[in-house]
Enzyme design. Sequence first.
Site, PDB file in Angstrom:
ATOM      1  N   LEU A  22       0.822  -1.228   0.000  1.00  0.00           N
ATOM      2  CA  LEU A  22       0.000   0.000   0.000  1.00  0.00           C
ATOM      3  C   LEU A  22       0.853   1.274   0.000  1.00  0.00           C
ATOM      4  CD1 LEU A  22      -3.051  -0.948   2.291  1.00  0.00           C
ATOM      5  CD2 LEU A  22      -2.816  -1.166  -0.195  1.00  0.00           C
ATOM      6  N   GLY A  52      15.463  10.378 -19.544  1.00  0.00           N
ATOM      7  CA  GLY A  52      15.202   8.937 -19.606  1.00  0.00           C
ATOM      8  C   GLY A  52      14.193   8.505 -20.657  1.00  0.00           C
ATOM      9  N   ARG A  71      12.007  15.342 -20.805  1.00  0.00           N
ATOM     10  CA  ARG A  71      12.100  14.707 -19.488  1.00  0.00           C
ATOM     11  C   ARG A  71      13.237  13.690 -19.563  1.00  0.00           C
ATOM     12  NH1 ARG A  71       6.941  11.148 -17.704  1.00  0.00           N
ATOM     13  NH2 ARG A  71       7.953   9.713 -19.144  1.00  0.00           N
ATOM     14  N   ALA A  87       6.156  -3.600  -8.276  1.00  0.00           N
ATOM     15  CA  ALA A  87       7.416  -2.901  -8.558  1.00  0.00           C
ATOM     16  C   ALA A  87       7.150  -1.410  -8.715  1.00  0.00           C
ATOM     17  CB  ALA A  87       8.032  -3.443  -9.841  1.00  0.00           C
ATOM     18  N   TYR A  97      14.911   2.168 -14.177  1.00  0.00           N
ATOM     19  CA  TYR A  97      13.682   1.365 -14.113  1.00  0.00           C
ATOM     20  C   TYR A  97      13.778   0.175 -15.077  1.00  0.00           C
ATOM     21  CZ  TYR A  97       8.958  -0.063 -15.271  1.00  0.00           C
ATOM     22  OH  TYR A  97       7.851  -0.813 -15.545  1.00  0.00           O
ATOM     23  N   THR A 102       2.118   2.528  -2.823  1.00  0.00           N
ATOM     24  CA  THR A 102       1.506   3.259  -3.948  1.00  0.00           C
ATOM     25  C   THR A 102       0.099   2.740  -4.266  1.00  0.00           C
ATOM     26  OG1 THR A 102       2.593   1.795  -5.510  1.00  0.00           O
ATOM     27  CG2 THR A 102       3.697   3.881  -5.058  1.00  0.00           C
ATOM     28  N   ILE A 137       7.059  -6.792  -0.295  1.00  0.00           N
ATOM     29  CA  ILE A 137       7.649  -7.968  -0.951  1.00  0.00           C
ATOM     30  C   ILE A 137       9.054  -8.288  -0.413  1.00  0.00           C
ATOM     31  CG2 ILE A 137       8.500  -6.579  -2.883  1.00  0.00           C
ATOM     32  CD1 ILE A 137       7.926  -8.927  -4.688  1.00  0.00           C
TER      33      ILE A 137
HETATM   34  N1  UFG Z   1       4.498  13.012 -21.113  1.00  0.00           N
HETATM   35  C1  UFG Z   1       4.328  14.371 -21.362  1.00  0.00           C
HETATM   36  N2  UFG Z   1       3.784  15.134 -20.384  1.00  0.00           N
HETATM   37  C2  UFG Z   1       3.403  14.636 -19.164  1.00  0.00           C
HETATM   38  C3  UFG Z   1       3.581  13.248 -18.926  1.00  0.00           C
HETATM   39  C4  UFG Z   1       4.138  12.471 -19.930  1.00  0.00           C
HETATM   40  O1  UFG Z   1       4.657  14.862 -22.436  1.00  0.00           O
HETATM   41  O2  UFG Z   1       2.947  15.409 -18.313  1.00  0.00           O
HETATM   42  C5  UFG Z   1       5.067  12.155 -22.182  1.00  0.00           C
HETATM   43  C6  UFG Z   1       6.344  11.437 -21.808  1.00  0.00           C
HETATM   44  O3  UFG Z   1       7.470  12.243 -22.067  1.00  0.00           O
HETATM   45  C7  UFG Z   1       6.252  10.199 -22.683  1.00  0.00           C
HETATM   46  C8  UFG Z   1       4.759   9.927 -22.804  1.00  0.00           C
HETATM   47  O4  UFG Z   1       4.122  11.137 -22.431  1.00  0.00           O
HETATM   48  O5  UFG Z   1       6.690  10.464 -23.973  1.00  0.00           O
HETATM   49  C9  UFG Z   1       4.307   8.809 -21.901  1.00  0.00           C
HETATM   50  O6  UFG Z   1       4.789   9.071 -20.589  1.00  0.00           O
HETATM   51  P1  UFG Z   1       4.302   8.258 -19.328  1.00  0.00           P
HETATM   52  O7  UFG Z   1       4.958   8.884 -18.144  1.00  0.00           O
HETATM   53  O8  UFG Z   1       2.815   8.159 -19.361  1.00  0.00           O
HETATM   54  O9  UFG Z   1       4.840   6.806 -19.605  1.00  0.00           O
HETATM   55  P2  UFG Z   1       6.328   6.298 -19.922  1.00  0.00           P
HETATM   56  O10 UFG Z   1       6.425   6.085 -21.400  1.00  0.00           O
HETATM   57  O11 UFG Z   1       7.378   7.139 -19.287  1.00  0.00           O
HETATM   58  O12 UFG Z   1       6.371   4.937 -19.142  1.00  0.00           O
HETATM   59  C10 UFG Z   1       5.315   4.001 -19.220  1.00  0.00           C
HETATM   60  C11 UFG Z   1       5.309   3.230 -17.916  1.00  0.00           C
HETATM   61  C12 UFG Z   1       6.575   2.455 -17.790  1.00  0.00           C
HETATM   62  C13 UFG Z   1       6.783   1.605 -19.040  1.00  0.00           C
HETATM   63  C14 UFG Z   1       6.751   2.440 -20.279  1.00  0.00           C
HETATM   64  C15 UFG Z   1       6.891   1.537 -21.467  1.00  0.00           C
HETATM   65  O13 UFG Z   1       5.168   4.129 -16.813  1.00  0.00           O
HETATM   66  O14 UFG Z   1       6.467   1.655 -16.656  1.00  0.00           O
HETATM   67  O15 UFG Z   1       5.527   3.148 -20.311  1.00  0.00           O
HETATM   68  O16 UFG Z   1       6.564   2.118 -22.679  1.00  0.00           O
HETATM   69  F1  UFG Z   1       7.983   1.019 -18.978  1.00  0.00           F
END
Ligand code: UFG
Length: 330
Positions: free
Chosen positions: A33, A284, A282, A75, A141, A35, A52
Amino acid sequence: MSVLVLGGAGYIGSHMVKRLVQNNQDVVVVDSLVTGHRQAVDPKATFYQVDIRDKDALREVFQKENIEQVVHFAAFSIVPESVANPLKYFDNNTSGMITLLEVMKEFDVKQIVFSSTAATYGNPVHIPIKETDPQQPINPYGESKLMMEKIMDWADQADGIKWVALRYFNVAGAIEDGSIGEDHNPETHLVPIILQAANGQRDHIEMFGDDYNTPDGFNVRDYVHVIDLADAHILALKYLAEGNDSNQFNLGSATGFSVKEMVEAARKATGVDIKAQVGPRRPGDPDILVANSDKARDVLGWKPNYDNVEDIIKTAWNWTESHPNGYNDK
Ligand code: UFG
């Protein structure tokens, strides 16, 4: 015999628990709990608040319950957080997996379905990504999850623990009845953030970077509905129960949408003229992540029902409108 769902109070885990319960499966949920949300767990599941990494507490659960198969969602999964705080990810994710496998071995539980990720591929060598493509993560990650896959592989060779890694692309949406959905604090994911802007909970959505190596400069992701994803896990459990070998599958839709296209789709799905601004990149974030999911379709018989991002966004919008404050709205 029960299925143990680790992380069953989280966004994807709670949808999985709901689907298993709907299939009349006995379900045991373990979640710290940290997250997750207790209210997200279907009342028919047996719940334990356990971390875990707490081996003794995990042992107790295996002692009390008759567990046959494990599904592991427990995770941390926020890419930028992992860049800022990598050790948190290697501790909870990678080290948590070792504790889990040790306990599974002790209790002779030999089947696990694992939430892996497209982030294990890093910047892909070609699109769409295949399971056999190189895995070269560009953030902690993704690295933590790749390590977890490798640890399972060695545990299989030594102890016969069979595993299926499901490499998710971008999961979105909610169950159609709007009873459970996505609620992170703070929220970092694109679709809920866009919908918070649509709902007036934030002024606008900031689109992170318009200089990526993609057709419109915004980075591209492959969105899959959370119920389709949960159903793939049910097929993976069946695959293992039938005595098949360890395996890995991509779960995506094979269609990529840029951040800008997602904002446009959300404007159509909600009817709201959502404000969007371009901000800096952003850390990564790879340019493009789009899956080839043919293997999941061919081997597991996976048939996703949602093939349209607007429909996916509509189910998330249903949840956002009825629960603007997430589980605080009950
Ligand atoms: N993004 C924005 N503005 C925001 C939030 C996100 O432009 O306010 C963009 C990010 O830069 C990215 C896209 O929207 O290009 C998706 O971002 P998310 O944070 O929704 O998701 P991520 O791609 O970073 O990561 C998600 C999961 C991970 C998984 C990954 C695999 O959170 O666990 O998809 O594709 F590994």
